[in-house]
Structure formats: structure tokens, C-alpha cells
Design a protein around this motif. Structure first.
Motif, PDB file in Angstrom:
ATOM      1  N   VAL A  48       0.833  -1.203   0.000  1.00  0.00           N
ATOM      2  CA  VAL A  48       0.000   0.000   0.000  1.00  0.00           C
ATOM      3  C   VAL A  48       0.869   1.255   0.000  1.00  0.00           C
ATOM      4  O   VAL A  48       0.702   2.135  -0.842  1.00  0.00           O
ATOM      5  N   VAL A  64      -4.421   4.275  -4.115  1.00  0.00           N
ATOM      6  CA  VAL A  64      -4.717   4.982  -2.860  1.00  0.00           C
ATOM      7  C   VAL A  64      -4.090   6.373  -2.823  1.00  0.00           C
ATOM      8  O   VAL A  64      -4.284   7.113  -1.853  1.00  0.00           O
ATOM      9  N   ARG A  67      -5.509   9.679  -1.202  1.00  0.00           N
ATOM     10  CA  ARG A  67      -6.430   9.303  -0.126  1.00  0.00           C
ATOM     11  C   ARG A  67      -5.694   8.813   1.111  1.00  0.00           C
ATOM     12  O   ARG A  67      -6.155   9.042   2.235  1.00  0.00           O
ATOM     13  N   PHE A  68      -4.569   8.151   0.933  1.00  0.00           N
ATOM     14  CA  PHE A  68      -3.804   7.606   2.063  1.00  0.00           C
ATOM     15  C   PHE A  68      -2.503   8.395   2.222  1.00  0.00           C
ATOM     16  O   PHE A  68      -1.876   8.784   1.239  1.00  0.00           O
ATOM     17  N   MET A  83      -5.976   7.159   6.405  1.00  0.00           N
ATOM     18  CA  MET A  83      -6.778   6.737   5.261  1.00  0.00           C
ATOM     19  C   MET A  83      -8.055   7.567   5.210  1.00  0.00           C
ATOM     20  O   MET A  83      -8.812   7.603   6.191  1.00  0.00           O
ATOM     21  N   LEU A  86     -12.372   6.339   2.129  1.00  0.00           N
ATOM     22  CA  LEU A  86     -12.230   4.901   1.972  1.00  0.00           C
ATOM     23  C   LEU A  86     -13.282   4.334   1.031  1.00  0.00           C
ATOM     24  O   LEU A  86     -14.428   4.823   0.973  1.00  0.00           O
ATOM     25  N   ASP A  90     -10.971  -1.067  -0.552  1.00  0.00           N
ATOM     26  CA  ASP A  90      -9.897  -0.963   0.444  1.00  0.00           C
ATOM     27  C   ASP A  90     -10.060  -1.990   1.564  1.00  0.00           C
ATOM     28  O   ASP A  90      -9.180  -2.113   2.428  1.00  0.00           O
TER      29      ASP A  90
END
Length: 126
Positions: A48, A64, A67-68, A83, A86, A90
Motif C-alpha cells: 500500500v 490509494v 487518499r492515504f 486513510m 475509503l 480498500d
């Protein structure tokens, strides 16, 4: 002994947020890249995000990105994964994992890491 302990998972609706934490012990934390990886029945193993020894260099998976956010605190020997937004895709068990010594690029299988925790479940549904 080497230990990595994850926390912070849970169940959220799509669009929700969670912050995962990983506390490390038993090894020279500042000398290793640490990754967040996830495992799900649908997608199997996925890396990730990873963060370098000094908390500056990072890798983030395209799905991701935006977003992360990964971060680390070498004083607390901890790595975090914030995070946001979501999505159901995910959903997985998330692990923090120690990258093999001297390696930094994302590893695509468990054999690219030599220690990980028990994992924390993240479920996104609603």
C-alpha cells in the motif's frame, strides 16, 4: 525479539476515514523502510505505502494516492497510515511490515519482508 503491532482498524462506510498505527520494537527502527501492506481474498497481497528511514522518502500505491498518507515517528518507533475517502475495495487486513535490510522499493510478496504484525481489519461497506 522483533515485534510490529498494528492498531486502528475498524468498519466504516464508504467515504469514511481511519488512521492505522504500528508500533515497533526489538530492532533498530531507524535503519529500515517500513511498509503498510494488505491482504484480501479478492486481491491477495498488495503493498500500500512505504516510508524511508528518515520519514522523507515514500512510495504510495496508485489506487490509494491522494487518499492515504504514510508517516513515521522515529522517537516513538511508530508508523502511521491515515486513510481518507475509503472505498469498499480498500477492505482488507492491513499489516505493517519491515522491508528486507538494504531494500526500499515496494515488494510484491510476503517474501520481500521479514517481519510483520498480526494485522488489523479494515472493512468498508454500507
Amino acid at each position: 525479539q522483533v515485534q510490529l503491532v498494528e492498531s486502528g482498524g475498524g468498519s466504516v462506510q464508504p467515504g469514511g476515514s481511519l488512521k492505522l498505527s504500528c508500533e515497533a520494537s526489538g530492532f533498530p527502527f531507524k535503519e529500515y523502510w517500513i511498509y503498510w501492506v494488505r491482504q484480501s481474498s479478492e486481491k491477495g497481497f498488495e503493498w500500500v505505502s512505504g516510508i524511508g528511514e528518515f520519514g522523507v522518502a515514500t512510495y504510495i500505491r496508485d489506487s490509494v494516492r491522494g487518499r492515504f498518507t504514510i508517516s513515521r515517528d522515529n522517537v516513538k518507533k511508530s508508523v502511521y497510515l491515515q486513510m481518507k475517502n475509503l472505498k469498499p475495495e480498500d477492505t482488507a487486513v492491513y499489516y505493517c511490515a519491515r522491508r528486507l535490510s538494504g531494500q526500499f522499493r515496494p515488494g510484491n510478496s510476503w517474501s520481500d519482508y521479514d517481519a510483520w504484525g498480526q494485522g488489523t481489519q479494515v472493512t468498508v461497506s454500507g
